[in-house]
Design a protein around this motif. Structure first.
Motif, PDB file in Angstrom:
ATOM      1  N   ASP A 130       0.804  -1.228   0.000  1.00  0.00           N
ATOM      2  CA  ASP A 130       0.000   0.000   0.000  1.00  0.00           C
ATOM      3  C   ASP A 130       0.833   1.271   0.000  1.00  0.00           C
ATOM      4  O   ASP A 130       0.279   2.369  -0.139  1.00  0.00           O
ATOM      5  CB  ASP A 130      -0.938   0.015   1.218  1.00  0.00           C
ATOM      6  CG  ASP A 130      -1.919  -1.147   1.213  1.00  0.00           C
ATOM      7  OD1 ASP A 130      -2.378  -1.512   0.117  1.00  0.00           O
ATOM      8  OD2 ASP A 130      -2.192  -1.695   2.296  1.00  0.00           O
ATOM      9  N   TRP A 131       2.138   1.133   0.172  1.00  0.00           N
ATOM     10  CA  TRP A 131       2.977   2.326   0.302  1.00  0.00           C
ATOM     11  C   TRP A 131       4.231   2.190  -0.548  1.00  0.00           C
ATOM     12  O   TRP A 131       4.837   1.132  -0.613  1.00  0.00           O
ATOM     13  CB  TRP A 131       3.395   2.539   1.761  1.00  0.00           C
ATOM     14  CG  TRP A 131       2.251   2.815   2.678  1.00  0.00           C
ATOM     15  CD1 TRP A 131       1.447   1.896   3.295  1.00  0.00           C
ATOM     16  CD2 TRP A 131       1.783   4.099   3.090  1.00  0.00           C
ATOM     17  NE1 TRP A 131       0.511   2.527   4.055  1.00  0.00           N
ATOM     18  CE2 TRP A 131       0.685   3.884   3.960  1.00  0.00           C
ATOM     19  CE3 TRP A 131       2.178   5.410   2.813  1.00  0.00           C
ATOM     20  CZ2 TRP A 131      -0.011   4.923   4.539  1.00  0.00           C
ATOM     21  CZ3 TRP A 131       1.481   6.456   3.405  1.00  0.00           C
ATOM     22  CH2 TRP A 131       0.407   6.211   4.246  1.00  0.00           C
ATOM     23  N   THR A 134       0.641   6.678  -2.173  1.00  0.00           N
ATOM     24  CA  THR A 134      -0.396   5.678  -1.949  1.00  0.00           C
ATOM     25  C   THR A 134      -1.412   5.766  -3.082  1.00  0.00           C
ATOM     26  O   THR A 134      -1.437   6.742  -3.844  1.00  0.00           O
ATOM     27  CB  THR A 134      -1.130   5.912  -0.612  1.00  0.00           C
ATOM     28  OG1 THR A 134      -1.679   7.245  -0.606  1.00  0.00           O
ATOM     29  CG2 THR A 134      -0.190   5.742   0.562  1.00  0.00           C
ATOM     30  N   LEU A 172      -5.555   5.687  -3.942  1.00  0.00           N
ATOM     31  CA  LEU A 172      -6.860   5.873  -3.316  1.00  0.00           C
ATOM     32  C   LEU A 172      -7.959   5.488  -4.297  1.00  0.00           C
ATOM     33  O   LEU A 172      -8.186   6.184  -5.288  1.00  0.00           O
ATOM     34  CB  LEU A 172      -7.034   7.337  -2.890  1.00  0.00           C
ATOM     35  CG  LEU A 172      -8.386   7.691  -2.258  1.00  0.00           C
ATOM     36  CD1 LEU A 172      -8.578   6.925  -0.952  1.00  0.00           C
ATOM     37  CD2 LEU A 172      -8.489   9.197  -2.027  1.00  0.00           C
ATOM     38  N   GLU A 223     -12.089   9.701   2.535  1.00  0.00           N
ATOM     39  CA  GLU A 223     -11.100   9.376   3.564  1.00  0.00           C
ATOM     40  C   GLU A 223      -9.872   8.721   2.939  1.00  0.00           C
ATOM     41  O   GLU A 223      -9.990   7.784   2.161  1.00  0.00           O
ATOM     42  CB  GLU A 223     -11.715   8.437   4.611  1.00  0.00           C
ATOM     43  CG  GLU A 223     -10.778   8.138   5.772  1.00  0.00           C
ATOM     44  CD  GLU A 223     -11.400   7.238   6.818  1.00  0.00           C
ATOM     45  OE1 GLU A 223     -11.149   6.007   6.762  1.00  0.00           O
ATOM     46  OE2 GLU A 223     -12.144   7.756   7.675  1.00  0.00           O
ATOM     47  N   GLN A 245      -5.772   7.297   3.868  1.00  0.00           N
ATOM     48  CA  GLN A 245      -4.848   6.902   4.931  1.00  0.00           C
ATOM     49  C   GLN A 245      -3.525   7.661   4.799  1.00  0.00           C
ATOM     50  O   GLN A 245      -3.001   7.842   3.701  1.00  0.00           O
ATOM     51  CB  GLN A 245      -4.588   5.398   4.877  1.00  0.00           C
ATOM     52  CG  GLN A 245      -5.791   4.548   5.230  1.00  0.00           C
ATOM     53  CD  GLN A 245      -6.251   4.754   6.662  1.00  0.00           C
ATOM     54  OE1 GLN A 245      -5.423   4.945   7.569  1.00  0.00           O
ATOM     55  NE2 GLN A 245      -7.561   4.719   6.860  1.00  0.00           N
ATOM     56  N   THR A 246      -2.995   8.087   5.939  1.00  0.00           N
ATOM     57  CA  THR A 246      -1.667   8.699   5.992  1.00  0.00           C
ATOM     58  C   THR A 246      -0.861   7.979   7.066  1.00  0.00           C
ATOM     59  O   THR A 246      -1.384   7.142   7.810  1.00  0.00           O
ATOM     60  CB  THR A 246      -1.737  10.200   6.330  1.00  0.00           C
ATOM     61  OG1 THR A 246      -2.099  10.355   7.711  1.00  0.00           O
ATOM     62  CG2 THR A 246      -2.761  10.908   5.456  1.00  0.00           C
ATOM     63  N   GLY A 249      -2.481   8.464  10.306  1.00  0.00           N
ATOM     64  CA  GLY A 249      -3.864   8.056  10.456  1.00  0.00           C
ATOM     65  C   GLY A 249      -4.727   8.627   9.338  1.00  0.00           C
ATOM     66  O   GLY A 249      -4.239   9.353   8.460  1.00  0.00           O
ATOM     67  N   PRO A 250      -6.036   8.343   9.332  1.00  0.00           N
ATOM     68  CA  PRO A 250      -6.906   8.794   8.240  1.00  0.00           C
ATOM     69  C   PRO A 250      -7.172  10.298   8.270  1.00  0.00           C
ATOM     70  O   PRO A 250      -7.244  10.909   9.325  1.00  0.00           O
ATOM     71  CB  PRO A 250      -8.198   7.996   8.479  1.00  0.00           C
ATOM     72  CG  PRO A 250      -8.188   7.695   9.946  1.00  0.00           C
ATOM     73  CD  PRO A 250      -6.756   7.508  10.313  1.00  0.00           C
ATOM     74  N   ARG A 289       3.063  15.221   4.898  1.00  0.00           N
ATOM     75  CA  ARG A 289       2.517  13.956   5.388  1.00  0.00           C
ATOM     76  C   ARG A 289       3.424  12.766   5.050  1.00  0.00           C
ATOM     77  O   ARG A 289       3.011  11.618   5.169  1.00  0.00           O
ATOM     78  CB  ARG A 289       1.129  13.708   4.794  1.00  0.00           C
ATOM     79  CG  ARG A 289       0.072  14.679   5.283  1.00  0.00           C
ATOM     80  CD  ARG A 289      -0.348  14.337   6.699  1.00  0.00           C
ATOM     81  NE  ARG A 289      -1.436  15.183   7.154  1.00  0.00           N
ATOM     82  CZ  ARG A 289      -2.086  15.005   8.303  1.00  0.00           C
ATOM     83  NH1 ARG A 289      -1.727  14.007   9.098  1.00  0.00           N
ATOM     84  NH2 ARG A 289      -3.067  15.802   8.670  1.00  0.00           N
TER      85      ARG A 289
END
Length: 303
Positions: A203-204, A213, A215, A229, A231-232, A235-236, A256
């Motif tokens: 995912d990263w 990422t 989305l 929403e 993800q970082t 957190g989201p 981020r």
């Protein structure tokens, strides 16, 4: 330490650097003491760790292949030793082969690490710092990004808590002072040097201090835009998708990303991916047919 590090990894000498890394990871996942209590697995893991530490650096690997260093990374001895020179006819050392002369040579070799001292009865002995020992430690992406701690089992069976700094990167070395090889005499123990391997994450993706990422968004979110929403590392968060978004379009979340050496954080790039609904029903199909009649376009021509 096995005499043949390639054999310890199940490889031949023509293996690529990538194959060496993959072989070590494969063994670590099956034979690490935290995962496999079998003593034989522990020995295989120790041998693989030592082998990987020797072969992971191309220059050091080349020196081993040329026979300049042995399987433990130590310099191979030269043809002549001190004693051989001392026994030669005109050698100035011939008349001085007592212990004190040897201690001078020993001190020259090891510098401040070795000191001669007198024990009981006037005998001389040496205090020398123990050798550093090198190991590898695999951590997941989030542990590297956020920092944290992990428990590791050392070759002697002891368990240590290791702190992973925030923003750790692949190949970074963590020094554990006093956790290496034992010293000689009253010499202090060496250090344990842990080389970090950051495992790949589906995912990263990381590029320096920036991360990327993907989305997934729906058709209506792509057309109409809206808050989605995402993800970082922290957190989201709610991300604004612009109206008329396309798959592959990237949005930037400033600050981020990963914390760099200067304390500043990189950015996160979010690649949008339009995902069709599980089923295209008649209503959606009819609407698109009507819309296509008056709004047809060719994205392959950019029109």
């Amino acid at each position: 330490m096995a005499d043949d590090p390639y054999k310890a990894l199940g490889l031949n000498r023509n293996a690529s650097q990538d194959e060496i890394k993959k072989a070590y990871r494969r063994i670590a996942k099956t034979d690490h003491p935290d995962l496999n209590p079998d003593p034989a697995a522990h020995e295989r893991f120790k041998a693989a760790s030592s082998a990987y530490d020797l072969l992971k650096e191309p220059e050091q690997r080349a020196r081993f292949d040329r026979g300049e260093i042995d399987a433990s990374g130590q310099e191979r001895p030269q043809r002549h030793y001190y004693r051989e020179y001392a026994e030669q006819g005109d050698n100035p050392y011939r008349q001085s082969h007592g212990f004190e002369d040897f201690s001078d040579v020993f001190s020259d070799l090891f510098g401040q690490r070795a000191q001669a001292r007198r024990g009981g009865g006037g005998a001389r002995s040496f205090d020398m710092r123990g050798p550093d020992q090198r190991f590898t430690l695999e951590i997941d992406f989030m542990t590297a990004a956020r920092g944290g701690s992990t428990r590791i089992t050392m070759p002697d069976g002891s368990v240590l808590e290791v702190r992973i700094p925030e923003g750790a990167h692949d190949g970074q070395v963590i020094r554990l002072r006093g956790k290496g090889g034992p010293g000689m005499g009253e010499g202090e123990p060496g250090d344990a040097l842990l080389t970090l391997i950051v495992a790949e994450d589906p995912d990263w993706k990381r590029d320096g201090d920036d991360v990327e990422t993907t989305l997934p968004i729906t058709i209506d979110q792509a057309v109409l835009g809206g808050k989605v929403e995402a993800q970082t590392i922290d957190g989201p968060v709610m991300l604004t998708v612009p109206r008329g978004a396309s798959s592959g379009q990237k949005l930037r979340l400033k600050g981020r990303g990963i914390k760099g050496a200067d304390g500043r954080r990189g950015d996160q790039h979010v690649a949008l991916k339009i995902v069709m609904p599980p089923k295209v029903d008649d209503e959606l199909a009819h609407f698109m047919e009507q819309w296509r009649q008056s709004h047809a376009y060719d994205p392959r021509r950019g029109k």
